[in-house]
Design a protein around this motif. Structure first.
Motif, PDB file in Angstrom:
ATOM      1  N   GLY A 164       0.815  -1.210   0.000  1.00  5.82           N
ATOM      2  CA  GLY A 164       0.000   0.000   0.000  1.00  5.82           C
ATOM      3  C   GLY A 164       0.841   1.248   0.000  1.00  5.82           C
ATOM      4  N   TYR A 165       0.230   2.364  -0.370  1.00  7.75           N
ATOM      5  CA  TYR A 165       0.912   3.663  -0.295  1.00  7.75           C
ATOM      6  C   TYR A 165      -0.090   4.720   0.105  1.00  7.75           C
ATOM      7  N   ALA A 166       0.431   5.838   0.610  1.00  8.54           N
ATOM      8  CA  ALA A 166      -0.428   6.942   1.044  1.00  8.54           C
ATOM      9  C   ALA A 166       0.424   8.222   1.108  1.00  8.54           C
ATOM     10  N   PRO A 167      -0.228   9.375   1.045  1.00 11.39           N
ATOM     11  CA  PRO A 167      -1.623   9.587   0.682  1.00 11.39           C
ATOM     12  C   PRO A 167      -1.858   9.264  -0.799  1.00 11.39           C
ATOM     13  N   TYR A 168      -3.073   8.917  -1.122  1.00 15.57           N
ATOM     14  CA  TYR A 168      -3.380   8.473  -2.480  1.00 15.57           C
ATOM     15  C   TYR A 168      -3.113   9.572  -3.508  1.00 15.57           C
ATOM     16  N   ASP A 169      -3.514  10.812  -3.198  1.00 18.73           N
ATOM     17  CA  ASP A 169      -3.396  11.890  -4.177  1.00 18.73           C
ATOM     18  C   ASP A 169      -2.028  12.574  -4.162  1.00 18.73           C
ATOM     19  N   ASN A 170      -1.183  12.227  -3.195  1.00 18.35           N
ATOM     20  CA  ASN A 170       0.165  12.802  -3.124  1.00 18.35           C
ATOM     21  C   ASN A 170       1.082  11.780  -2.433  1.00 18.35           C
ATOM     22  N   PRO A 171       1.423  10.704  -3.109  1.00 18.97           N
ATOM     23  CA  PRO A 171       2.127   9.576  -2.472  1.00 18.97           C
ATOM     24  C   PRO A 171       3.443   9.984  -1.810  1.00 18.97           C
ATOM     25  N   ARG A 172       3.607   9.559  -0.550  1.00 11.72           N
ATOM     26  CA  ARG A 172       4.844   9.844   0.181  1.00 11.72           C
ATOM     27  C   ARG A 172       5.540   8.572   0.669  1.00 11.72           C
ATOM     28  N   VAL A 173       4.764   7.592   1.119  1.00 10.51           N
ATOM     29  CA  VAL A 173       5.342   6.378   1.697  1.00 10.51           C
ATOM     30  C   VAL A 173       4.670   5.152   1.105  1.00 10.51           C
ATOM     31  N   ALA A 174       5.484   4.153   0.753  1.00  8.74           N
ATOM     32  CA  ALA A 174       4.983   2.851   0.291  1.00  8.74           C
ATOM     33  C   ALA A 174       5.407   1.787   1.296  1.00  8.74           C
ATOM     34  N   VAL A 175       4.538   0.815   1.545  1.00 14.81           N
ATOM     35  CA  VAL A 175       4.806  -0.240   2.536  1.00 14.81           C
ATOM     36  C   VAL A 175       4.424  -1.594   1.951  1.00 14.81           C
ATOM     37  N   SER A 176       5.246  -2.592   2.239  1.00 13.52           N
ATOM     38  CA  SER A 176       4.894  -3.975   1.907  1.00 13.52           C
ATOM     39  C   SER A 176       5.020  -4.813   3.170  1.00 13.52           C
ATOM     40  N   VAL A 177       4.142  -5.800   3.306  1.00 13.66           N
ATOM     41  CA  VAL A 177       4.167  -6.713   4.457  1.00 13.66           C
ATOM     42  C   VAL A 177       3.917  -8.130   3.964  1.00 13.66           C
ATOM     43  N   VAL A 178       4.720  -9.062   4.457  1.00 12.19           N
ATOM     44  CA  VAL A 178       4.498 -10.491   4.215  1.00 12.19           C
ATOM     45  C   VAL A 178       4.466 -11.179   5.575  1.00 12.19           C
ATOM     46  N   VAL A 179       3.400 -11.908   5.843  1.00 14.57           N
ATOM     47  CA  VAL A 179       3.296 -12.708   7.068  1.00 14.57           C
ATOM     48  C   VAL A 179       3.282 -14.173   6.642  1.00 14.57           C
ATOM     49  N   GLU A 180       4.347 -14.872   6.959  1.00 15.61           N
ATOM     50  CA  GLU A 180       4.440 -16.271   6.566  1.00 15.61           C
ATOM     51  C   GLU A 180       3.323 -17.084   7.202  1.00 15.61           C
ATOM     52  N   HIS A 181       2.631 -17.843   6.376  1.00 15.77           N
ATOM     53  CA  HIS A 181       1.559 -18.732   6.835  1.00 15.77           C
ATOM     54  C   HIS A 181       0.529 -17.973   7.680  1.00 15.77           C
ATOM     55  N   GLY A 182       0.308 -16.711   7.292  1.00 17.13           N
ATOM     56  CA  GLY A 182      -0.606 -15.874   8.070  1.00 17.13           C
ATOM     57  C   GLY A 182      -2.057 -16.021   7.684  1.00 17.13           C
ATOM     58  N   GLY A 183      -2.309 -16.565   6.469  1.00 12.86           N
ATOM     59  CA  GLY A 183      -3.689 -16.703   6.032  1.00 12.86           C
ATOM     60  C   GLY A 183      -4.068 -15.630   5.034  1.00 12.86           C
ATOM     61  N   GLY A 184      -5.138 -14.901   5.281  1.00 10.15           N
ATOM     62  CA  GLY A 184      -5.644 -13.898   4.346  1.00 10.15           C
ATOM     63  C   GLY A 184      -4.840 -12.616   4.364  1.00 10.15           C
ATOM     64  N   GLY A 185      -4.494 -12.110   3.165  1.00  6.32           N
ATOM     65  CA  GLY A 185      -3.726 -10.872   3.085  1.00  6.32           C
ATOM     66  C   GLY A 185      -4.478  -9.676   3.619  1.00  6.32           C
ATOM     67  N   SER A 186      -5.764  -9.578   3.299  1.00  6.47           N
ATOM     68  CA  SER A 186      -6.552  -8.421   3.741  1.00  6.47           C
ATOM     69  C   SER A 186      -6.751  -8.400   5.244  1.00  6.47           C
ATOM     70  N   SER A 187      -7.021  -9.547   5.823  1.00  6.18           N
ATOM     71  CA  SER A 187      -7.345  -9.594   7.252  1.00  6.18           C
ATOM     72  C   SER A 187      -6.112  -9.586   8.149  1.00  6.18           C
ATOM     73  N   VAL A 188      -4.976 -10.092   7.660  1.00  7.19           N
ATOM     74  CA  VAL A 188      -3.783 -10.217   8.507  1.00  7.19           C
ATOM     75  C   VAL A 188      -2.726  -9.169   8.167  1.00  7.19           C
ATOM     76  N   ALA A 189      -2.327  -9.085   6.899  1.00  6.37           N
ATOM     77  CA  ALA A 189      -1.245  -8.168   6.522  1.00  6.37           C
ATOM     78  C   ALA A 189      -1.736  -6.743   6.300  1.00  6.37           C
ATOM     79  N   GLY A 190      -2.983  -6.593   5.835  1.00  2.98           N
ATOM     80  CA  GLY A 190      -3.514  -5.259   5.545  1.00  2.98           C
ATOM     81  C   GLY A 190      -3.513  -4.311   6.734  1.00  2.98           C
ATOM     82  N   PRO A 191      -4.049  -4.720   7.895  1.00  3.67           N
ATOM     83  CA  PRO A 191      -4.027  -3.815   9.054  1.00  3.67           C
ATOM     84  C   PRO A 191      -2.618  -3.403   9.473  1.00  3.67           C
TER      85      PRO A 191
END
Length: 647
Positions: free
Chosen positions: A570-597
């Protein structure tokens, strides 16, 4: 034949000149020798008188202070602390074994300590001081100093030792130092004399090893006078060396600490990156370890606990880990298809829940299908069939080309250990690697980030920053060396059509902010910090047709090591991007429910400069988030706490 008088006269004149030249040369040599003898016998009489009384002069190297490492704001990450130690020099000690046993009566020395020292003494030159004991208390050092008359060749010293005041936060980034090993020396053609000093410490992993040349500094030397029994009488001359250069990283230690606390004991990795200049703001692999254990000499029990942990705390998953990117890869496939002109943002694909190709059925994650799907909706709801279809139109070679353009399938040049290239496959790659032709099914799997495709969290952060900025942003970790700022790498335009980039970004916006988006629960409520992103869930096992028929087993019901990996970018702010982030949780399950938050929390921490404000979260989540943030705050150092207090 008779010589003429003129010839005789010329010959005599030549002989006379030669005699004068030779006589003059001999006189000059005698004068120089005489002057040197006078200097040695008169001017240096006192010094040679002492030597005649069996005093000796010894020259010893002075290890320089190792350069320190700081975060972008000047907070100490790796420093030096005083270390009281005792050394012994064989040429001054005489019977080393006897002296060591006498020393054991003054300070605690085990038989193993004595055996180790004797073995080291045999391996080293007689004039090289060997460390017998270090990290002593002041009382023990004082006892040795008082007993030096009966301990020939033994010298108490005050040296410096490496310390990491932020312990686990930077273990995988900065690494740690350790004594020079034989394998270290074998790698060097002309090793620095400093490396011959027993227990001299050099970088072993991370920034400590990759920036070793800058951090080490240059040795000084001292000329000391020792008497017949090896006792140091006085220091005759001292030339200080040059301390190593200080290094400042691009990382913000406070964001790094928050990220480490947020990942907790998950087997996971995360990267936060400045979208505009490529600065790595935080990069974490969890769980971590305390690098001070290695500097002080890690115990077998502690080392076994680290190597026996199935979450692999010693591995730097952020740069070494190579994972199927899952649906976070869909932006690559979409941009390749858009650039090739095989689709437009309005092109729709029908999704019945599966895709038939060559007698084989490739399933969408949504069993009943999504119906007619456009680009924006395909990203928002993560429809797999859409990408199966467009991948067949564009082909793997163009998809792979776009992936490399966005920073995948390449090794990014950072001063960290074992950075992976990942895998961005194409037809030539498979032929070279496996001597096999590329198949249609390979393209279908690759289109959704499965199959042969492998990426690291670092590469996913670079990909996200490039999509957000439209430029070839290059990650960097070192901000300055020795006080001199390093140039920011150029970030030329990616050469992608602006409208096509906007369409993909719009899909990422819908992932988070559309009610039907897979990441809607991770949205940011503050309009000035709105986030765009993409979820991903990558399988680590095959799902058989029989299992699909009776119902796919949920992740919660599987052993941990067989569960899916959870990913989110993900990145933010949408209209003026400043920071990008990536997260990987090994064997964490769903990307939206676990890595997204986790991505949302890290973005808020990096953008606001403090703990994420509750007002940035949806109202119905605030009670739960407040409890979570309180727990995280307990793990944060207070702003006025000296970093050394956490050592």
């Amino acid at each position: 034949m008779r010589r003429s008088a003129r010839d005789t006269e010329d010959s005599a004149r030549i002989i006379t000149r030669r005699a004068l030249f030779m006589g003059g040369s001999m006189a000059a040599v005698v004068a120089v020798l005489g002057a040197r003898m006078r200097y040695m016998q008169v001017d240096q009489a006192d010094q040679f008188r002492m030597l005649a009384e069996r005093n000796r002069v010894s020259i010893r190297l002075i290890p320089p202070a190792r350069g320190q490492i700081f975060d972008r704001n000047g907070k100490l990450i790796a420093g030096n602390e005083q270390n009281y130690r005792v050394v012994i020099t064989r040429e001054d000690a005489g019977d080393v074994n006897e002296v060591l046993h006498r020393l054991a009566g003054v300070i605690p020395l085990t038989p193993d300590d004595i055996e180790r020292t004797l073995a080291e003494v045999k391996r080293r030159s007689p004039f090289v001081p060997i460390i017998v004991a270090d990290r002593l208390q002041w009382d023990d050092l004082s006892k040795v100093a008082l007993n030096t008359p009966s301990l020939p060749g033994v010298t108490p010293e005050v040296g410096l030792s490496r310390t990491y005041p932020l312990d686990t936060d930077f273990a995988h980034v900065v690494g740690y130092v350790g004594p020079v090993s034989e394998s270290d020396l074998a790698k060097l053609e002309d090793p620095d004399p400093l490396l011959q000093i027993p227990k001299f410490q050099i970088g072993k992993i991370g920034v400590e090893t990759w920036m070793e040349a800058s951090l080490r500094g240059k040795a000084g030397n001292t000329r000391i006078e020792v008497n017949a029994v090896g006792r140091v009488m006085r220091e005759l001359e001292r030339i200080e060396g040059d301390a190593g250069q200080d290094i400042r990283l691009t990382i913000d230690a406070d964001v790094q600490n928050f990220m480490q606390a947020r990942l907790g004991q998950e087997s996971a990795a995360a990267v936060a990156m400045d979208v505009q200049n490529g600065d790595i703001l935080a990069i974490v692999s969890a769980p971590s370890f305390d690098p001070n254990l290695f500097v002080r000499g890690i115990s077998y029990k502690d080392y076994e606990a680290l190597t026996g942990n199935d979450h692999r705390p010693l591995a730097n998953k952020a740069v070494q880990g190579a994972y199927p990117p899952g649906s976070t890869f869909k932006m690559v496939t979409a941009l390749a298809a858009l650039e090739a002109g095989v689709i437009t943002p309005e092109t729709t694909v029908s999704c019945p829940g599966h895709y038939e190709m060559g007698g084989r059925r490739f399933h969408c994650w949504k069993r009943g299908g999504h119906g007619g799907v456009s680009l924006e909706r395909s990203l928002a709801e993560s429809c797999d069939v859409y990408y199966y279809d467009i991948a067949q139109r564009v082909g793997i070679d163009k998809i792979a080309e776009m992936g490399r353009r966005l920073g995948l399938g390449m090794r990014h040049d950072l001063p960290m250990s074992a950075i992976t290239e990942g895998v961005m496959p194409d037809k030539a790659w498979k032929q070279e690697r496996y001597s096999q032709d590329w198949r249609i099914g390979d393209t279908i799997n690759a289109s959704i980030g499965q199959g042969y495709v492998l990426t690291s969290p670092l590469q996913l952060a670079v990909m996200t920053a490039r999509v957000a900025s439209g430029r070839a942003v290059v990650p960097r970790l070192v901000r300055s060396i020795g006080g001199e700022e390093l140039a920011v790498p150029d970030a030329p335009p990616l050469g992608l059509d602006a409208a096509q980039l906007r369409a993909v970004r719009g899909g990422m916006f819908a992932v988070i902010n559309s009610q039907r988006g897979t990441g809607y629960s991770t949205r940011i409520a503050d309009d000035t910090l709105v986030m765009a992103g993409k979820s991903g869930t990558s399988q680590v096992r095959n799902i058989s047709a029989a299992e699909r028929a009776r119902g796919v087993i949920s992740n919660e019901d599987l052993p941990w090591e067989r569960r899916d990996h959870a990913l989110f970018v993900g990145y933010a702010p949408y209209d003026n991007p400043r920071v990008a982030v990536s997260v990987v949780v090994e064997h964490g399950g769903g990307g939206s429910s676990v890595a997204g938050p986790i991505v949302r929390d890290i973005l808020l921490r990096a953008l606001t400069g403090g703990m994420p404000p509750l007002t940035a979260y949806p109202t119905n989540q605030r009670n739960r988030i407040e409890t979570q943030l309180k727990e995280l705050k307990l793990r944060q150092p207070s702003p006025d706490t000296d970093t050394k207090s956490r050592a």
